[in-house]
Every structure is written in C-alpha cells, then in structure tokens.
Design an enzyme around this catalytic site. Structure first.
Site, PDB file in Angstrom:
ATOM      1  N   ARG A  71       0.668  -1.024  -0.063  1.00 39.38           N
ATOM      2  CA  ARG A  71      -0.091  -0.027  -0.120  1.00 39.38           C
ATOM      3  C   ARG A  71       0.743   1.349  -0.103  1.00 39.38           C
ATOM      4  NH1 ARG A  71      -3.032  -3.759   2.506  1.00 39.38           N
ATOM      5  NH2 ARG A  71      -0.982  -4.704   2.874  1.00 39.38           N
ATOM      6  N   THR A  72       1.907   1.325   0.953  1.00 40.11           N
ATOM      7  CA  THR A  72       2.408   2.619   1.075  1.00 40.11           C
ATOM      8  C   THR A  72       3.274   2.779  -0.292  1.00 40.11           C
ATOM      9  OG1 THR A  72       2.598   2.137   3.425  1.00 40.11           O
ATOM     10  CG2 THR A  72       4.015   3.746   2.833  1.00 40.11           C
ATOM     11  N   LYS A  99      27.188  -3.682  -2.652  1.00 39.81           N
ATOM     12  CA  LYS A  99      28.640  -3.961  -2.567  1.00 39.81           C
ATOM     13  C   LYS A  99      29.284  -3.074  -1.310  1.00 39.81           C
ATOM     14  CE  LYS A  99      28.144  -3.133  -7.676  1.00 39.81           C
ATOM     15  NZ  LYS A  99      28.196  -2.258  -8.691  1.00 39.81           N
ATOM     16  N   ARG A 121      11.654   4.243   3.547  1.00 38.72           N
ATOM     17  CA  ARG A 121      11.030   3.078   4.655  1.00 38.72           C
ATOM     18  C   ARG A 121      12.387   2.274   5.135  1.00 38.72           C
ATOM     19  NH1 ARG A 121       5.924  -0.783   4.457  1.00 38.72           N
ATOM     20  NH2 ARG A 121       5.043   1.015   5.314  1.00 38.72           N
ATOM     21  N   HIS A 149       5.053   6.158  11.578  1.00 39.37           N
ATOM     22  CA  HIS A 149       4.692   6.061  10.249  1.00 39.37           C
ATOM     23  C   HIS A 149       3.625   6.930  10.093  1.00 39.37           C
ATOM     24  CE1 HIS A 149       3.535   4.280   6.582  1.00 39.37           C
ATOM     25  NE2 HIS A 149       2.883   3.107   6.861  1.00 39.37           N
TER      26      HIS A 149
HETATM   27  C1  NCD Z   1       1.923  -1.115   8.184  1.00 39.28           C
HETATM   28  C2  NCD Z   1       3.416  -0.896   8.331  1.00 39.28           C
HETATM   29  O1  NCD Z   1       4.388  -1.249   7.411  1.00 39.28           O
HETATM   30  O2  NCD Z   1       3.962  -0.584   9.387  1.00 39.28           O
HETATM   31  N1  NCD Z   1       1.538  -1.257   6.667  1.00 39.28           N
HETATM   32  C3  NCD Z   1       1.181  -0.024   6.138  1.00 39.28           C
HETATM   33  O3  NCD Z   1       2.235   0.638   5.819  1.00 39.28           O
HETATM   34  N2  NCD Z   1      -0.122   0.150   5.804  1.00 39.28           N
HETATM   35  C4  NCD Z   1       1.291  -2.096   9.126  1.00 39.28           C
HETATM   36  C5  NCD Z   1       2.015  -3.488   9.273  1.00 39.28           C
HETATM   37  O4  NCD Z   1       3.070  -3.791   8.692  1.00 39.28           O
HETATM   38  O5  NCD Z   1       1.521  -4.244  10.080  1.00 39.28           O
END
Ligand code: NCD
Length: 321
Positions: A71-72, A99, A121, A149
């Site tokens: 999703r993100t 590397k 991320r 997040h």
């Molecule tokens: C979450 C995350 O990556 O923190 N997912 C997301 O971004 N919707 C939640 C999760 O991984 O449980």
C-alpha cells in the site's frame, strides 16, 4: 472545466513550515488540520475520472523502501504521479548497498541527482531521520522500525473524519501488537494531539515499555476494550519484530484477541472498523468483519492513503528551495 478549477492551488491554503515529514511527534495540531483539510480535497479529486494535476511538474521523487510494502509504496508512487511529479523507485536489493555502500552514501549519491523528495522506509528506528543530514531534499518517513509511520496516522485520521464529525472526544480503541507497531505509535501521538480518548487493547506483553507516558488507558480484554469505542483499529502482530517473544498461536490469538462478528456485536452499532493492512485474516480480524462494507472502512483507508500523500507532497513543496 470544473476539473481544472479543482486542481488550482488553493489561495486560502495555510503554510506548512516543515522541511521534512519525519513523524507526528514534530507536528502541531494545526499542521495536522492543514494536512487533513488538503487530504479531503484530494480525496474528492481522486473520485473524479481525471485524477491528475500538474501542480508539482518538474519535481522528482525517489522512493527508497528497505522493507516490504504494498500500500505505502504504491500509493506514494500514485500520489506523486497524480501531482505531476517524476517518480523513480530505488531497488535496494539490486543497489550498491549490496557492494558495501552505506545508507548515508547512498542518500548523498541520490541527492546529487536533484530530487525534491525522498520517501524512505527502513527497518531501523531513527534511520530515516538520520538521512536528513546527508541530503538537501525533503525527506518523508514511510515507516522506521517500530517508531513512526506518519502518513498512515494521517490517512487514518482523515478516514475517521469521513464518518465522525470530529476527532475531539472520540473513543478510539487500538487493538493488538502496539509494542512493535509504528502505526500505533503515530496514531497515539496524532489522536492525543487532536483530543481523542485512546484505549490500547491487548496482552500486556504486546504493550510498549513507555505505556505510562502515552496518555492512554490499557485494557487487556477485547470485549471490554471495544465496548465504548467509536473507532476500532485492529493491528497485525509484527512477527518480524517479535524475536523469540512469540505470544500465542494464531488460533489462540484469534480466540482471545481477534475481532470476530460476535465480538463486534458488543461494540456500539455505529463503531467503524479499521486496519492499516496487511491483514492476517482470522488472526486479528475475521474475514467477514474485514469485508463487512457497513462497518469496515479498510479499503477507504487505502483510498485515503493516496489523497494524504498528495497533500503531503503539495505542502512540503512550499519549502523546496
Ligand atoms: C504497516 C506498516 O508497514 O507499518 N503497513 C502499512 O504501511 N499500511 C502495518 C504493518 O505492517 O502491519
């Protein structure tokens, strides 16, 4: 023509003073309101046939995801494209990190290519913030370990506001693995800033060490924890962050802490059900509750995710030098 009118920058739009979006912790309630307002605007725009605009044409966005994402990552990509941004995904697995290049050198190298935004991320808490010292572009935290997040909490809040008049005074139960969830932490910060009442629900072993400092109440039982809730947020157990600390089998967990149809019947009839995804059906939430269009807003959260990320790109672009 109505479409064109809709995509012009809003002259009444407030100013956003942050260079980066690292966490909800750094935002004020008026920053949050501003993002939520603009998100509502883009949510409507995204429901039109032509969803794009060229407000940010000429800007480049790099997405650097060192942890899995559906999703993100996709919604940051779609959001950038709908704003006219050139979006490029970095592939960590095939990059020079393999590397021996450090993350800082990678960030510095990519920054030399002139992006306006880097969406990052990373599995390590603080790793995204640490990159700010190595770049001149805006950094957006798309999740750092179990820390924050921020865009998830913003999209959750914007989704709630489509169903409830205000966050102030709302009873929100966040249920499951709070200790390892950056979604929970960002939500706790945001909902506290906006005056909601937060109940964390789940076993003590899945509660964070700093529980006492979070201005929340903790209830172990799901039945009791959701009884007064206006909003029920279910969370996945973050197995990848648990280490040896395995709690219960999936079947036992669902028995004790899973949101089943029977349990949902104990909550207020207008309580909405949320989940950031990815879901583990019949572990933290039953499939029928997840798919119940009268109660579950899970896909609306996904839809809102694109709008929130468009709003964040727009607001951060005010401070690009
Ligand atoms: C979450 C995350 O990556 O923190 N997912 C997301 O971004 N919707 C939640 C999760 O991984 O449980």
């Amino acid at each position: 023509m109505a479409q064109e009118k809709n995509i012009k920058p809003d002259a009444t739009m407030g100013s956003f003073t942050h260079k980066h979006l690292l966490g909800i912790a750094q935002l004020s309630s008026s920053d949050i309101e501003l993002i939520l307002d603009r998100s509502a605007h883009y949510f409507e725009q995204n429901r039109q046939a032509r969803k794009g605009n060229d407000l940010l044409k000429g800007l480049t966005q790099f997405n650097l995801f060192f942890e899995n994402s559906t999703r993100t990552l996709m919604s940051f990509e779609v959001a950038g494209k709908r704003m006219g941004v050139d979006v490029v995904d970095f592939n960590a697995a095939t990059s020079s990190l393999k590397k021996g290049e450090t993350l800082a050198d990678t960030a510095q190298t990519l920054n030399a290519m002139g992006p306006a935004f880097m969406v990052i991320r990373h599995g390590q808490e603080g790793a995204v913030e640490a990159m700010c010292a190595h770049v001149t572009c805006a950094i957006i935290n798309a999740g750092d370990g179990s820390n924050e997040h921020p865009t998830q909490a913003l999209l959750d809040a914007a989704t709630i506001l489509r169903h409830k008049p205000s966050l102030k005074g709302l009873n929100i139960s966040i249920c499951g693995d709070i200790a390892h969830s950056r979604v929970a932490r960002s939500n706790i910060y945001l909902l506290n800033k906006m005056g909601a009442n937060i109940t964390l629900v789940g076993p003590k072993t899945l509660m964070p060490d700093d529980l006492a400092k979070l201005n929340v109440r903790h209830i172990e039982s799901l039945d009791k924890g959701i009884a007064e809730a206006d909003v029920i947020m279910m969370l996945r157990i973050q197995k990848e962050r648990l280490g040896d600390n395995v709690v219960l089998s999936d079947v036992e967990y669902f028995e004790k802490f899973g949101l089943s149809r029977g349990r949902l019947a104990l909550a207020k009839p207008d309580a909405i059900v949320m989940h950031p995804g990815p879901m583990n059906r019949d572990v933290e939430i039953s499939g029928d509750v997840a798919d119940d269009k009268t109660r579950s807003v899970i896909l609306e959260q996904v839809e809102m995710g694109v709008a929130v990320r468009m709003a964040v790109l727009e607001l951060l672009s005010q401070n690009i030098s």
